[in-house]
Enzyme design. Structure first.
Site, PDB file in Angstrom:
ATOM      1  N   GLY A  99     -26.074  73.926  16.339  1.00 12.85           N
ATOM      2  CA  GLY A  99     -26.399  72.708  17.082  1.00 12.85           C
ATOM      3  C   GLY A  99     -25.892  72.765  18.515  1.00 12.85           C
ATOM      4  CD  GLN A 174     -23.395  69.567  19.522  1.00 12.97           C
ATOM      5  OE1 GLN A 174     -24.371  68.920  19.134  1.00 12.97           O
ATOM      6  NE2 GLN A 174     -22.864  70.536  18.814  1.00 12.97           N
ATOM      7  CG  ASP A 320     -16.779  69.785  14.504  1.00 11.45           C
ATOM      8  OD1 ASP A 320     -17.741  69.034  14.247  1.00 11.45           O
ATOM      9  OD2 ASP A 320     -16.733  70.499  15.527  1.00 11.45           O
ATOM     10  NE  ARG A 393     -16.824  72.639  11.703  1.00 13.42           N
ATOM     11  CZ  ARG A 393     -16.291  73.658  12.408  1.00 13.42           C
ATOM     12  NH1 ARG A 393     -15.334  74.389  11.883  1.00 13.42           N
ATOM     13  NH2 ARG A 393     -16.732  73.924  13.629  1.00 13.42           N
TER      14      ARG A 393
END
Ligand code: S3P
Length: 438
Positions: A99, A174, A320, A393
């Site tokens: 991503g 992002q 994350d 993850r």
């Protein structure tokens, strides 16, 4: 990208001891390659993450005609020739599962004089892209998405860009970074205001490449049209990868680990803050700075954890690390409540659903919610089979959950760990986790 056919079998229990330097920071690695490619002259990178996601970014710049030596053992040299050094690619640019590559590159490619197409794997082509294509379009870019605002992104190129003053609707580094990269090519000033602090690696690294950036409270601005100058980038170890070890050592009785040269940027340390609020024993042994980024050596020892209500302002600073945090919460005494984390539903998988489903399979009591979850901790988990949904993850989080399980944990579809943490199985085994890949 990674095939989805690796399965891990992790024997229950164990203790983690020793010292490790986890692989390089994924966010910083992407940016080092991107800015190196746009810069004039050589950029030498050390500590680069050689994970599939970063290799996808390297592949894109090679396809755009940029010479890159390596990476080999974390070292790479990017031979930047400025914006004119980028040439039309012969093929569609496939960034696999990444991503960060797709969103940041959308901004970077929007100002080029030629057309490009960005695509990715099944997970990435489901993720929302309008959050970048809408503001880029407002800057003058011409981008076509698939129906539903997803990839492939057809970036038509050739359109002059104008600076923008943009308030982000979601706290997203992002999107912020995509607009700043487009802003480098735009006429005039680009300013991005964020609703809550997000990782600031782009801002820091732009300055490292000699590009002036002005920072106000919650806002970053730059003027287009200046050059970037090649430099050296020392990439610290990824705190997002270290997070699995911080949780693992916290929940496994008798554990004692030292983690070296971990990125200690205050926009990334939310996981340590949260674990410490839960009672974790994490000490900062040595703090330093490397190439504009703070770094630290951390020592983590097992400690009894208790549930917490996660403060919403910490969510973007640990975004994350929630898969790892879910495991810590499931092993803590009492209840952990997570809210304000709806972004977890649009990561590499729907991480709220994937973590709730897997923890429930291990006998934990988890109530998923639209923007978070309520997790009731217990002294131990059961064994069983869980699915990672191809999410690196999620896979790594369930591997460490076995440390507090009563029977083996099998994790399906784990090859994706190589996107951010190549060598995870070997490193964890060396530190004491009884994990087998097959
Ligand atoms: C990243 C930003 C975060 C994070 C991702 C990497 C980056 O995404 O989840 O893994 O490098 O900028 P958002 O900014 O979309 O939250």
């Amino acid at each position: 990208m990674s095939a989805g056919d690796e399965r891990w079998r992790v024997a229950p229990g164990g203790t983690l001891r020793g010292e490790a330097r986890v692989p390089g920071d994924k966010s910083i690695s992407h940016r080092a390659v991107m800015l190196g490619a746009l810069a004039h002259g050589e950029t030498r990178v050390t500590g680069l993450l050689e994970g599939d996601d970063v290799l996808a970014t390297v592949g894109v710049f090679r396809a755009l005609g940029v010479a890159i030596d390596g990476p080999r053992e974390g070292a790479a040299t990017v031979h930047g020739a400025g914006w004119p050094g980028l040439q039309p690619p012969a093929e569609v640019l496939d960034v696999g599962n990444s991503g960060t590559s797709m969103r940041l590159l959308a901004g970077l490619l929007a100002g080029l004089p030629f057309a490009t197409v960005l695509t990715g794997d099944a997970s990435l082509t489901r993720r929302p892209m309008r959050r970048v294509t809408d503001p880029l379009t407002a800057m003058g870019a011409r981008i076509t998405t698939a129906e539903g605002g997803t990839a492939p992104l057809h970036i038509h190129g050739g359109a002059p860009l104008a600076g923008i003053d943009y308030r982000l609707p979601v706290a997203s580094a992002q999107v912020k970074s995509a607009l700043l990269l487009a802003g480098l090519r735009a006429e005039g000033r680009t300013c991005v205001t964020e609703p809550a602090p997000t990782r600031d690696h782009t801002e820091r690294m732009l300055r490292g490449f000699g590009y002036p950036v002005s920072l106000g409270p919650g806002t970053v601005c730059l003027e287009g049209g200046r050059p970037l100058l090649g430099t050296r980038v020392d990439v610290p170890a990824d705190i997002s990868s270290a997070a699995f070890l911080l949780v693992a050592a916290s929940i496994a009785p008798g554990s004692d680990l030292i983690l070296r040269h971990v990125g200690w940027n205050p926009t990334r340390t939310g996981i340590v803050d949260l674990l410490q609020r839960m009672g974790a024993d994490i000490q900062v042994l040595a703090a330093d700075e490397a190439g504009g980024e703070p770094v630290a050596d951390l020592r983590v020892r097992a400690a009894p954890l208790h549930g917490i209500t996660v403060p919403e302002e910490l969510v973007p600073l640990a975004i994350d690390e929630f898969p790892a945090l879910f495991i810590a919460a499931a092993c803590a005494e009492g209840e952990t409540v997570i809210t304000g984390a709806a972004e977890l539903r649009v990561k590499e998988s729907d991480r709220i659903a994937a973590m709730a489903e897997g923890l429930q399979a291990l006998g934990a009591s988890v109530e998923p919610r639209e923007d978070g979850a309520r997790i009731a901790g217990r002294p131990s988990l059961g064994g069983g089979r869980v699915h990672s949904h191809g999410d690196h993850r999620v896979a790594m989080a369930f591997a460490v959950a076995a440390l507090r399980a009563e029977a083996p944990v099998e994790v399906e579809d784990c090859a994706s760990a190589a996107t951010s943490f190549p060598g995870f199985v070997a490193l964890l085994r060396a530190l004491g986790l009884a994990i087998e890949a097959g």
